[in-house]
Write a protein that holds these residues in place. Structure first.
Motif, PDB file in Angstrom:
ATOM      1  N   VAL A  31       0.856  -1.187   0.000  1.00  0.00           N
ATOM      2  CA  VAL A  31       0.000   0.000   0.000  1.00  0.00           C
ATOM      3  C   VAL A  31       0.888   1.232   0.000  1.00  0.00           C
ATOM      4  CG1 VAL A  31      -1.729   1.275   1.307  1.00  0.00           C
ATOM      5  CG2 VAL A  31      -1.796  -1.211   1.297  1.00  0.00           C
ATOM      6  N   ARG A  37      -5.969   8.787   0.949  1.00  0.00           N
ATOM      7  CA  ARG A  37      -6.314   7.621   0.119  1.00  0.00           C
ATOM      8  C   ARG A  37      -5.119   6.692   0.045  1.00  0.00           C
ATOM      9  NH1 ARG A  37     -10.774   8.666  -3.507  1.00  0.00           N
ATOM     10  NH2 ARG A  37     -10.600   6.432  -3.757  1.00  0.00           N
ATOM     11  N   LEU A  39      -3.103   3.750  -2.437  1.00  0.00           N
ATOM     12  CA  LEU A  39      -2.927   3.011  -3.677  1.00  0.00           C
ATOM     13  C   LEU A  39      -2.517   1.599  -3.270  1.00  0.00           C
ATOM     14  CD1 LEU A  39      -2.631   2.663  -6.743  1.00  0.00           C
ATOM     15  CD2 LEU A  39      -0.264   3.444  -6.501  1.00  0.00           C
ATOM     16  N   LYS A  40      -3.351   0.619  -3.598  1.00  0.00           N
ATOM     17  CA  LYS A  40      -3.088  -0.767  -3.231  1.00  0.00           C
ATOM     18  C   LYS A  40      -2.767  -1.557  -4.491  1.00  0.00           C
ATOM     19  CE  LYS A  40      -6.793  -0.235   0.067  1.00  0.00           C
ATOM     20  NZ  LYS A  40      -8.166  -0.621   0.347  1.00  0.00           N
ATOM     21  N   TYR A  41      -1.765  -2.394  -4.386  1.00  0.00           N
ATOM     22  CA  TYR A  41      -1.471  -3.291  -5.494  1.00  0.00           C
ATOM     23  C   TYR A  41      -0.952  -4.610  -4.948  1.00  0.00           C
ATOM     24  CZ  TYR A  41       3.145  -0.971  -5.160  1.00  0.00           C
ATOM     25  OH  TYR A  41       4.328  -0.425  -4.734  1.00  0.00           O
ATOM     26  N   PHE A  56      -8.607  -4.305 -11.950  1.00  0.00           N
ATOM     27  CA  PHE A  56      -8.637  -3.157 -11.044  1.00  0.00           C
ATOM     28  C   PHE A  56      -9.990  -3.194 -10.363  1.00  0.00           C
ATOM     29  CE2 PHE A  56      -9.338   1.344  -9.981  1.00  0.00           C
ATOM     30  CZ  PHE A  56      -8.206   1.556  -9.201  1.00  0.00           C
ATOM     31  N   GLU A  57      -9.986  -3.663  -9.120  1.00  0.00           N
ATOM     32  CA  GLU A  57     -11.234  -3.813  -8.368  1.00  0.00           C
ATOM     33  C   GLU A  57     -11.032  -3.335  -6.938  1.00  0.00           C
ATOM     34  OE1 GLU A  57     -12.210  -7.945  -8.575  1.00  0.00           O
ATOM     35  OE2 GLU A  57     -12.339  -7.942 -10.752  1.00  0.00           O
ATOM     36  N   ASN A  58     -12.078  -2.743  -6.364  1.00  0.00           N
ATOM     37  CA  ASN A  58     -12.031  -2.275  -4.980  1.00  0.00           C
ATOM     38  C   ASN A  58     -10.799  -1.404  -4.720  1.00  0.00           C
ATOM     39  OD1 ASN A  58     -14.381  -3.804  -4.394  1.00  0.00           O
ATOM     40  ND2 ASN A  58     -13.111  -5.616  -4.146  1.00  0.00           N
ATOM     41  N   GLU A  59     -10.517  -0.507  -5.657  1.00  0.00           N
ATOM     42  CA  GLU A  59      -9.393   0.422  -5.569  1.00  0.00           C
ATOM     43  C   GLU A  59      -8.051  -0.301  -5.414  1.00  0.00           C
ATOM     44  OE1 GLU A  59     -10.100   3.518  -2.746  1.00  0.00           O
ATOM     45  OE2 GLU A  59     -12.010   4.060  -3.658  1.00  0.00           O
ATOM     46  N   ARG A  60      -7.925  -1.470  -6.029  1.00  0.00           N
ATOM     47  CA  ARG A  60      -6.698  -2.264  -5.941  1.00  0.00           C
ATOM     48  C   ARG A  60      -6.331  -2.782  -7.326  1.00  0.00           C
ATOM     49  NH1 ARG A  60      -8.046  -5.747  -2.203  1.00  0.00           N
ATOM     50  NH2 ARG A  60      -6.774  -4.803  -0.576  1.00  0.00           N
TER      51      ARG A  60
END
Length: 124
Positions: A31, A37, A39-41, A56-60
């Motif tokens: 993160v 906010r 950014l998650k990956y 790209f789902e649920n802000e990830r």
């Protein structure tokens, strides 16, 4: 884990700890905070596809790597894998997952878990 996004391409670099975690837990995630906010990956192993894929789902940003690819990266000198994903809207996304090598020039960055750079010690 390092993420690089440029236009319609995503490149993820995994160090030794990332690969070990992915191998043991099936997922590695990070993160990056931006003000209020995040950014998650993440990368997750899968047996349901035979190539890299991304969503790209649920802000990830979620990248999927076949278990066989992960095994090859761990057990051999294979640097990484790439794939061009055709999206439902007709666009394409270039995906690259690769080992994170130590930089050849010093940086103000912890590279203790990076892979030895194959170019280290070679001259042009």
């Amino acid at each position: 884990m390092k993420l690089r996004i440029k236009d319609a391409s995503v490149r993820l670099r995994l160090d030794k700890v990332d690969l070990d975690t992915l191998n043991e837990k099936g997922k590695v995630e990070t993160v990056t905070p931006f003000w209020n906010r995040m950014l998650k990956y993440a990368v997750r192993t899968t047996t349901s596809v035979s190539h890299l894929s991304a969503t790209f789902e649920n802000e990830r940003i979620m990248l999927y790597i076949p278990e066989s690819y992960l095994a090859e990266m761990i057990e051999t000198d294979k640097v990484g894998f790439d794939h061009v994903q055709k999206n439902e809207d007709g666009t394409q996304l270039s995906i690259l997952i690769e080992k994170d090598f130590k930089c050849l020039t010093p940086r103000n960055e912890d590279e203790s878990n990076a892979f030895p750079n194959p170019q280290e010690g070679h001259s042009c």
